[in-house]
Scaffold this active site. Structure first.
Site, PDB file in Angstrom:
ATOM      1  N   LYS A 112      -0.964  -6.187 -10.144  1.00 58.15           N
ATOM      2  CA  LYS A 112      -1.964  -6.369  -9.068  1.00 58.15           C
ATOM      3  C   LYS A 112      -1.652  -5.334  -7.988  1.00 58.15           C
ATOM      4  O   LYS A 112      -0.737  -5.499  -7.192  1.00 58.15           O
ATOM      5  CB  LYS A 112      -1.850  -7.791  -8.504  1.00 58.15           C
ATOM      6  N   SER A 125       5.089  -7.206   3.100  1.00 62.25           N
ATOM      7  CA  SER A 125       5.623  -7.621   4.410  1.00 62.25           C
ATOM      8  C   SER A 125       6.414  -8.928   4.267  1.00 62.25           C
ATOM      9  O   SER A 125       6.208  -9.697   3.317  1.00 62.25           O
ATOM     10  CB  SER A 125       4.473  -7.809   5.387  1.00 62.25           C
ATOM     11  N   GLU A 142      -4.961  -3.816  -2.459  1.00 61.22           N
ATOM     12  CA  GLU A 142      -6.403  -3.570  -2.342  1.00 61.22           C
ATOM     13  C   GLU A 142      -6.705  -2.370  -1.441  1.00 61.22           C
ATOM     14  O   GLU A 142      -7.815  -1.851  -1.446  1.00 61.22           O
ATOM     15  CB  GLU A 142      -7.124  -4.832  -1.840  1.00 61.22           C
ATOM     16  N   GLU A 168       8.909  -4.698  13.106  1.00 66.97           N
ATOM     17  CA  GLU A 168       8.725  -3.594  12.145  1.00 66.97           C
ATOM     18  C   GLU A 168       7.431  -2.878  12.532  1.00 66.97           C
ATOM     19  O   GLU A 168       6.340  -3.433  12.363  1.00 66.97           O
ATOM     20  CB  GLU A 168       8.610  -4.131  10.704  1.00 66.97           C
ATOM     21  N   CYS A 170       9.695   1.540   3.506  1.00 64.57           N
ATOM     22  CA  CYS A 170      10.525   0.386   3.836  1.00 64.57           C
ATOM     23  C   CYS A 170      11.975   0.807   4.075  1.00 64.57           C
ATOM     24  O   CYS A 170      12.769   0.021   4.564  1.00 64.57           O
ATOM     25  CB  CYS A 170      10.452  -0.647   2.732  1.00 64.57           C
ATOM     26  N   PHE A 208       0.804  -1.229   0.000  1.00 64.35           N
ATOM     27  CA  PHE A 208       0.000   0.000   0.000  1.00 64.35           C
ATOM     28  C   PHE A 208       0.834   1.274   0.000  1.00 64.35           C
ATOM     29  O   PHE A 208       0.347   2.341  -0.359  1.00 64.35           O
ATOM     30  CB  PHE A 208      -0.939   0.013   1.230  1.00 64.35           C
TER      31      PHE A 208
HETATM   32  P1  NAD Z   1       1.293  -6.817   2.744  1.00 70.16           P
HETATM   33  O1  NAD Z   1       2.297  -7.894   2.809  1.00 70.16           O
HETATM   34  O2  NAD Z   1       0.143  -6.871   3.703  1.00 70.16           O
HETATM   35  O3  NAD Z   1       0.616  -6.765   1.290  1.00 70.16           O
HETATM   36  C1  NAD Z   1       1.401  -6.756   0.118  1.00 70.16           C
HETATM   37  C2  NAD Z   1       0.624  -7.435  -1.009  1.00 70.16           C
HETATM   38  O4  NAD Z   1       0.392  -8.799  -0.662  1.00 70.16           O
HETATM   39  C3  NAD Z   1      -0.730  -6.807  -1.283  1.00 70.16           C
HETATM   40  O5  NAD Z   1      -0.890  -6.683  -2.683  1.00 70.16           O
HETATM   41  C4  NAD Z   1      -1.728  -7.789  -0.698  1.00 70.16           C
HETATM   42  O6  NAD Z   1      -2.920  -7.872  -1.447  1.00 70.16           O
HETATM   43  C5  NAD Z   1      -0.996  -9.114  -0.727  1.00 70.16           C
HETATM   44  N1  NAD Z   1      -1.294  -9.988   0.424  1.00 70.16           N
HETATM   45  C6  NAD Z   1      -1.515  -9.580   1.718  1.00 70.16           C
HETATM   46  N2  NAD Z   1      -1.688 -10.661   2.503  1.00 70.16           N
HETATM   47  C7  NAD Z   1      -1.564 -11.756   1.713  1.00 70.16           C
HETATM   48  C8  NAD Z   1      -1.631 -13.165   1.948  1.00 70.16           C
HETATM   49  N3  NAD Z   1      -1.873 -13.651   3.168  1.00 70.16           N
HETATM   50  N4  NAD Z   1      -1.445 -14.002   0.907  1.00 70.16           N
HETATM   51  C9  NAD Z   1      -1.198 -13.518  -0.329  1.00 70.16           C
HETATM   52  N5  NAD Z   1      -1.132 -12.191  -0.605  1.00 70.16           N
HETATM   53  C10 NAD Z   1      -1.306 -11.325   0.392  1.00 70.16           C
HETATM   54  O7  NAD Z   1       2.079  -5.431   2.863  1.00 70.16           O
HETATM   55  P2  NAD Z   1       1.498  -3.974   3.068  1.00 70.16           P
HETATM   56  O8  NAD Z   1       0.964  -3.822   4.454  1.00 70.16           O
HETATM   57  O9  NAD Z   1       0.615  -3.607   1.931  1.00 70.16           O
HETATM   58  O10 NAD Z   1       2.850  -3.106   2.910  1.00 70.16           O
HETATM   59  C11 NAD Z   1       3.731  -2.832   3.966  1.00 70.16           C
HETATM   60  C12 NAD Z   1       4.897  -3.781   3.961  1.00 70.16           C
HETATM   61  O11 NAD Z   1       5.597  -3.723   2.737  1.00 70.16           O
HETATM   62  C13 NAD Z   1       5.944  -3.433   5.029  1.00 70.16           C
HETATM   63  O12 NAD Z   1       6.368  -4.600   5.643  1.00 70.16           O
HETATM   64  C14 NAD Z   1       7.063  -2.786   4.243  1.00 70.16           C
HETATM   65  O13 NAD Z   1       8.338  -2.861   4.832  1.00 70.16           O
HETATM   66  C15 NAD Z   1       7.008  -3.583   2.985  1.00 70.16           C
HETATM   67  N6  NAD Z   1       7.652  -2.877   1.889  1.00 70.16           N
HETATM   68  C16 NAD Z   1       8.872  -3.351   1.479  1.00 70.16           C
HETATM   69  C17 NAD Z   1       9.556  -2.696   0.472  1.00 70.16           C
HETATM   70  C18 NAD Z   1      10.902  -3.177   0.026  1.00 70.16           C
HETATM   71  O14 NAD Z   1      11.398  -2.693  -0.970  1.00 70.16           O
HETATM   72  N7  NAD Z   1      11.529  -4.115   0.706  1.00 70.16           N
HETATM   73  C19 NAD Z   1       8.979  -1.578  -0.154  1.00 70.16           C
HETATM   74  C20 NAD Z   1       7.740  -1.139   0.283  1.00 70.16           C
HETATM   75  C21 NAD Z   1       7.073  -1.803   1.311  1.00 70.16           C
END
Ligand code: NAD
Length: 489
Positions: free
Chosen positions: A173, A226, A176, A382, A281, A149
């Site tokens: 994708k 994440s 959401e 985190e 991040c 997000f």
């Molecule tokens: P998230 O892991 O909840 O969601 C990321 C994506 O995964 C979304 O598109 C979501 O629809 C999907 N998703 C969520 N739960 C899922 C599941 N159980 N099974 C399959 N798909 C699933 O992450 P978020 O809360 O949207 O974003 C924040 C996280 O992203 C933080 O941990 C941050 O550090 C990380 N992040 C990392 C970087 C990097 O470059 N390393 C960059 C930006 C954000």
């Protein structure tokens, strides 16, 4: 209330899933759209369209493919204000932060426009008499990105421009939680007149992701989110025979040496910790003060953090917007309390912040915890919010050891005037992106966005030459051409 549509095979189509999720403006708590939860059928439709388009697209010369990218850059640049406003409404970050995201997205398009050169490969003449050997890079077919997000504009552009420039077709994708920004971008993409099926967008959450991981027509997947989900995506995708790059979570430390330039360091660390409400991040979430710097430095940080104004991201005088959801706010506040219960000093408390006119928004002001124990949850988890933990180290070696014990390795930064300290740090710190007198060590598009340990699963990262390698497969050709065969003519 609008329910967002998918973009498949050059058309806007309704999802086949009947369930929807609310898209909420985190500054107001109000629902601003509905997004389909997504389903396997949506991914099948997109994968079939992309697969169908892949043959013609890979046979389109790279010099022609990049013409679409030049145009893509122009249309996005011309609509930056409009896209940034949507981004701020659904994601909460300030309008300035949304516009800055667009700049990083455009940089990636610019780099991908160099594909005719970037895809070039090796050629060895005369490996034996009359025999030459060379390598060519070819696209894989259909690629897909799954994004988080916190950067609704930028993150898909770490992958998609390279993938399509290399001759792959693609499925985006979006998260959401923030699906409107990419929907707007795809509306603008219609004027590109790309061949149908080259670029597709499918909304949804977990079920959509699992469908991508299982679909036989999608051999390459780029994920950012994440660590828990990154592991799931990497493991499941790999078991299904796919090429996966999965960027995960982070807990980035910034080391402050006693000789650091105080004013610059304080300003940069506060921007790093509280920019995008700490939801980056690469945000500094831990400050390690070394030796003498432990004395005066924390109070300077507090003074500077107090000046940050939290509020609605579209207001011109606001430095920091809300966090993404009500659940996020509750989780962050409970981690602050946990830190205090585990012995940290509450040096600045951003909880219970009232933003006039936005009483239902998910705001937390800058929060600083001092004397944080390295075994406490506030240090190890985190938090992904505007919370900065301060810990102390006696020496630079101790500080590096703390960083190296951290399970994450997204980034690590040092502030010092000493070249020797800086060199030791960059050589020994176990993190993929290193900052020296820099607070957010975000690589430009012509470098890979690195990340180590549990911040990354895979081999090749997003952006630059890594993205080109990830979205191509190599073919080695050995050719014999006997000189005698030409003498007949
Ligand atoms: P998230 O892991 O909840 O969601 C990321 C994506 O995964 C979304 O598109 C979501 O629809 C999907 N998703 C969520 N739960 C899922 C599941 N159980 N099974 C399959 N798909 C699933 O992450 P978020 O809360 O949207 O974003 C924040 C996280 O992203 C933080 O941990 C941050 O550090 C990380 N992040 C990392 C970087 C990097 O470059 N390393 C960059 C930006 C954000």
């Amino acid at each position: 209330m609008t329910t967002l549509k998918n973009y498949i095979n050059g058309k806007w189509v309704e999802s086949k899933s009947l369930s929807t999720t609310d898209v909420i403006n985190p500054a107001t708590g109000l629902t601003i759209a509905k997004v389909p939860e997504g389903c396997r059928e949506d991914i099948s439709d997109a994968a079939e369209a992309a697969n169908e388009a892949a043959i013609q697209w890979r046979n389109t010369p790279a010099t022609q493919r990049i013409q679409y990218l030049f145009k893509m850059k122009q249309i996005l640049e011309a609509s930056t204000d409009q896209i940034a406003e949507i981004c701020t409404r659904e994601c909460g970050k300030t309008y300035g932060e949304s516009k800055a995201e667009m700049v990083r997205a455009l940089e990636n398009i610019e780099v991908a426009c160099g594909i005719p050169t970037l895809m070039q490969s090796a050629f060895s003449e005369d490996i034996a008499t009359g025999v030459d050997e060379f390598m060519i890079r070819q696209p894989l077919g259909v690629g897909a990105s799954i994004s988080p997000f916190n950067f609704p504009i930028m993150i898909p552009f770490w992958f998609m421009p390279y993938a399509i420039a290399c001759g792959n077709t693609y499925i985006v994708k979006p998260s959401e939680k923030v699906p409107m920004t990419m929907t707007k971008i795809f509306e603008l993409f219609e004027s590109l007149n790309l061949p149908k099926g080259v670029l597709n967008m499918v909304h949804g959450g977990r079920e959509t992701v699992d469908a991508i991981l299982a679909h036989p027509f999608i051999p390459a997947i780029s994920f950012v989110g994440s660590t828990a989900v990154a592991k799931h995506v990497y493991q499941t995708g790999s078991v299904n025979g796919k090429r996966v790059q999965a960027q995960g979570g982070a807990k980035n430390a910034v080391v402050v040496m006693p000789d650091a330039d105080e004013d610059t360091t304080v300003r940069i660390i506060i921007d790093s910790a509280f920019g995008c409400a700490g939801q980056r991040c690469l945000a500094a979430s831990v400050v390690i003060t070394v030796g003498e710097s432990s004395k005066a430095f924390p109070s300077k940080l507090i003074e500077m953090a107090k000046n940050k104004k939290t509020g609605y991201g579209m207001a011109s005088d606001v430095d920091m917007g809300p966090v993404i959801t009500k659940e996020s706010k509750e989780r962050i506040e409970s981690l602050i309390q946990k830190g205090i219960d585990e012995g940290a000093d509450l040096l600045l408390d951003g909880r219970d912040l009232a933003v006039p006119g936005f009483e239902e928004g998910y705001f937390i002001g800058p929060t600083i915890l001092g004397n944080v124990s390295t075994t406490s949850q506030a240090y190890t988890t985190e938090i992904f919010g505007p919370v900065l933990c301060i810990v102390q180290a006696e020496t630079l070696d101790d500080a590096i050891e703390m960083i190296n014990k951290n399970r994450y390795g997204n980034s690590a930064c040092i502030f010092t005037r000493s070249g020797a300290a800086a060199r030791k740090f960059r050589h020994n710190a176990l993190a993929g992106n290193i900052g020296i007198n820099i607070g957010v060590a975000a690589p430009m598009a012509f470098f890979p966005f690195s990340g180590w340990k549990e911040s990354f699963f895979g081999d090749l990262h997003g952006q630059s030459s890594h993205a080109v390698e990830f979205y191509t497969q190599t073919k080695v050709v050995i050719e014999r051409w006997n000189d005698e065969w030409t003498r007949k003519f």
